[in-house]
Design a protein around this motif. Structure first.
Motif, PDB file in Angstrom:
ATOM      1  N   SER A   1      36.037  60.306  74.386  1.00  0.00           N
ATOM      2  CA  SER A   1      37.410  60.337  73.882  1.00  0.00           C
ATOM      3  C   SER A   1      37.778  58.964  73.346  1.00  0.00           C
ATOM      4  O   SER A   1      37.374  57.950  73.905  1.00  0.00           O
ATOM      5  CB  SER A   1      38.367  60.721  75.007  1.00  0.00           C
ATOM      6  OG  SER A   1      38.017  61.968  75.549  1.00  0.00           O
ATOM      7  N   SER A   2      38.576  58.928  72.277  1.00  0.00           N
ATOM      8  CA  SER A   2      38.993  57.643  71.728  1.00  0.00           C
ATOM      9  C   SER A   2      40.506  57.481  71.711  1.00  0.00           C
ATOM     10  O   SER A   2      41.005  56.450  71.285  1.00  0.00           O
ATOM     11  CB  SER A   2      38.426  57.449  70.315  1.00  0.00           C
ATOM     12  OG  SER A   2      38.918  58.438  69.441  1.00  0.00           O
ATOM     13  N   THR A   3      41.246  58.485  72.190  1.00  0.00           N
ATOM     14  CA  THR A   3      42.699  58.370  72.295  1.00  0.00           C
ATOM     15  C   THR A   3      43.136  58.883  73.664  1.00  0.00           C
ATOM     16  O   THR A   3      42.417  59.642  74.323  1.00  0.00           O
ATOM     17  CB  THR A   3      43.430  59.199  71.218  1.00  0.00           C
ATOM     18  OG1 THR A   3      43.204  60.590  71.462  1.00  0.00           O
ATOM     19  CG2 THR A   3      42.993  58.830  69.813  1.00  0.00           C
ATOM     20  N   ALA A   4      44.324  58.477  74.088  1.00  0.00           N
ATOM     21  CA  ALA A   4      44.860  58.929  75.371  1.00  0.00           C
ATOM     22  C   ALA A   4      45.030  60.446  75.391  1.00  0.00           C
ATOM     23  O   ALA A   4      44.762  61.094  76.404  1.00  0.00           O
ATOM     24  CB  ALA A   4      46.183  58.236  75.653  1.00  0.00           C
ATOM     25  N   ASP A   5      45.454  61.036  74.276  1.00  0.00           N
ATOM     26  CA  ASP A   5      45.614  62.488  74.212  1.00  0.00           C
ATOM     27  C   ASP A   5      44.284  63.207  74.418  1.00  0.00           C
ATOM     28  O   ASP A   5      44.216  64.227  75.094  1.00  0.00           O
ATOM     29  CB  ASP A   5      46.231  62.916  72.876  1.00  0.00           C
ATOM     30  CG  ASP A   5      47.703  62.545  72.771  1.00  0.00           C
ATOM     31  OD1 ASP A   5      48.343  62.306  73.814  1.00  0.00           O
ATOM     32  OD2 ASP A   5      48.204  62.491  71.633  1.00  0.00           O
ATOM     33  N   GLN A   6      43.207  62.661  73.839  1.00  0.00           N
ATOM     34  CA  GLN A   6      41.883  63.260  74.012  1.00  0.00           C
ATOM     35  C   GLN A   6      41.410  63.145  75.458  1.00  0.00           C
ATOM     36  O   GLN A   6      40.805  64.067  75.995  1.00  0.00           O
ATOM     37  CB  GLN A   6      40.865  62.602  73.076  1.00  0.00           C
ATOM     38  CG  GLN A   6      41.083  62.934  71.621  1.00  0.00           C
ATOM     39  CD  GLN A   6      40.171  62.137  70.701  1.00  0.00           C
ATOM     40  OE1 GLN A   6      39.553  61.156  71.106  1.00  0.00           O
ATOM     41  NE2 GLN A   6      40.100  62.554  69.446  1.00  0.00           N
ATOM     42  N   VAL A   7      41.704  62.020  76.095  1.00  0.00           N
ATOM     43  CA  VAL A   7      41.349  61.840  77.501  1.00  0.00           C
ATOM     44  C   VAL A   7      42.078  62.874  78.360  1.00  0.00           C
ATOM     45  O   VAL A   7      41.479  63.543  79.200  1.00  0.00           O
ATOM     46  CB  VAL A   7      41.689  60.413  77.993  1.00  0.00           C
ATOM     47  CG1 VAL A   7      41.525  60.298  79.500  1.00  0.00           C
ATOM     48  CG2 VAL A   7      40.839  59.392  77.280  1.00  0.00           C
ATOM     49  N   ALA A   8      43.374  63.001  78.152  1.00  0.00           N
ATOM     50  CA  ALA A   8      44.167  63.957  78.925  1.00  0.00           C
ATOM     51  C   ALA A   8      43.666  65.384  78.721  1.00  0.00           C
ATOM     52  O   ALA A   8      43.568  66.159  79.673  1.00  0.00           O
ATOM     53  CB  ALA A   8      45.642  63.848  78.543  1.00  0.00           C
ATOM     54  N   ALA A   9      43.326  65.729  77.487  1.00  0.00           N
ATOM     55  CA  ALA A   9      42.825  67.081  77.210  1.00  0.00           C
ATOM     56  C   ALA A   9      41.463  67.316  77.866  1.00  0.00           C
ATOM     57  O   ALA A   9      41.195  68.390  78.392  1.00  0.00           O
ATOM     58  CB  ALA A   9      42.730  67.304  75.696  1.00  0.00           C
ATOM     59  N   ALA A  10      40.611  66.295  77.870  1.00  0.00           N
ATOM     60  CA  ALA A  10      39.264  66.445  78.416  1.00  0.00           C
ATOM     61  C   ALA A  10      39.250  66.436  79.936  1.00  0.00           C
ATOM     62  O   ALA A  10      38.505  67.191  80.556  1.00  0.00           O
ATOM     63  CB  ALA A  10      38.357  65.332  77.884  1.00  0.00           C
TER      64      ALA A  10
ATOM     65  N   PRO B   1      38.278  51.283  69.992  1.00  0.00           N
ATOM     66  CA  PRO B   1      37.308  50.915  68.957  1.00  0.00           C
ATOM     67  C   PRO B   1      35.986  51.639  69.198  1.00  0.00           C
ATOM     68  O   PRO B   1      35.603  51.880  70.331  1.00  0.00           O
ATOM     69  CB  PRO B   1      37.130  49.407  69.135  1.00  0.00           C
ATOM     70  CG  PRO B   1      37.961  48.995  70.280  1.00  0.00           C
ATOM     71  CD  PRO B   1      38.658  50.185  70.837  1.00  0.00           C
ATOM     72  N   VAL B   2      35.320  51.992  68.144  1.00  0.00           N
ATOM     73  CA  VAL B   2      34.058  52.718  68.243  1.00  0.00           C
ATOM     74  C   VAL B   2      32.903  51.738  68.379  1.00  0.00           C
ATOM     75  O   VAL B   2      32.897  50.692  67.755  1.00  0.00           O
ATOM     76  CB  VAL B   2      33.867  53.607  66.995  1.00  0.00           C
ATOM     77  CG1 VAL B   2      32.538  54.321  67.037  1.00  0.00           C
ATOM     78  CG2 VAL B   2      35.008  54.603  66.882  1.00  0.00           C
ATOM     79  N   GLY B   3      31.919  52.088  69.206  1.00  0.00           N
ATOM     80  CA  GLY B   3      30.709  51.308  69.295  1.00  0.00           C
ATOM     81  C   GLY B   3      30.662  50.277  70.402  1.00  0.00           C
ATOM     82  O   GLY B   3      29.597  49.787  70.736  1.00  0.00           O
ATOM     83  N   LEU B   4      31.791  49.926  70.979  1.00  0.00           N
ATOM     84  CA  LEU B   4      31.805  48.948  72.058  1.00  0.00           C
ATOM     85  C   LEU B   4      32.021  49.672  73.390  1.00  0.00           C
ATOM     86  O   LEU B   4      32.727  50.670  73.444  1.00  0.00           O
ATOM     87  CB  LEU B   4      32.921  47.927  71.844  1.00  0.00           C
ATOM     88  CG  LEU B   4      32.788  47.074  70.582  1.00  0.00           C
ATOM     89  CD1 LEU B   4      34.035  46.225  70.397  1.00  0.00           C
ATOM     90  CD2 LEU B   4      31.551  46.200  70.666  1.00  0.00           C
ATOM     91  N   PRO B   5      31.449  49.147  74.474  1.00  0.00           N
ATOM     92  CA  PRO B   5      31.657  49.794  75.769  1.00  0.00           C
ATOM     93  C   PRO B   5      33.083  49.604  76.251  1.00  0.00           C
ATOM     94  O   PRO B   5      33.818  48.741  75.760  1.00  0.00           O
ATOM     95  CB  PRO B   5      30.674  49.058  76.685  1.00  0.00           C
ATOM     96  CG  PRO B   5      30.522  47.716  76.071  1.00  0.00           C
ATOM     97  CD  PRO B   5      30.610  47.948  74.585  1.00  0.00           C
TER      98      PRO B   5
END
Length: 72
Positions: A14-23, A38-42
């Motif tokens: 997930s890259s957004t808070a909404d995606q985290v909540a949904a997942a 950001p994409v690509g960084l841990p």
């Protein structure tokens, strides 16, 4: 906080808070939305269980920015 990525095993991170909540749904005690990751960084992982935050792993969010947010 114990996470290397906010996703169900085998699913895209997930890259957004909404995606985290949904997942992850109801298993979340607290979610801080700091905009799109950001994409690509841990992930930057912080232990915030004690009197002062402790950097567990440096990552996409700079430690000084974490401290600024947590201590403001």
């Amino acid at each position: 906080i114990t996470s290397t990525s906010a996703n169900v095993s085998g699913e895209a991170p997930s890259s957004t808070a909404d995606q985290v909540a949904a997942a992850l749904g109801e298993g979340i005690d607290e979610l801080t939305d700091t905009d799109r990751a950001p994409v690509g960084l841990p992930s930057t992982i912080v232990d915030a269980t004690g009197d002062a935050p402790v950097l567990v792993r440096a990552g996409a969010i700079a430690w000084d920015r974490v401290l600024e947010f947590l201590l403001s």
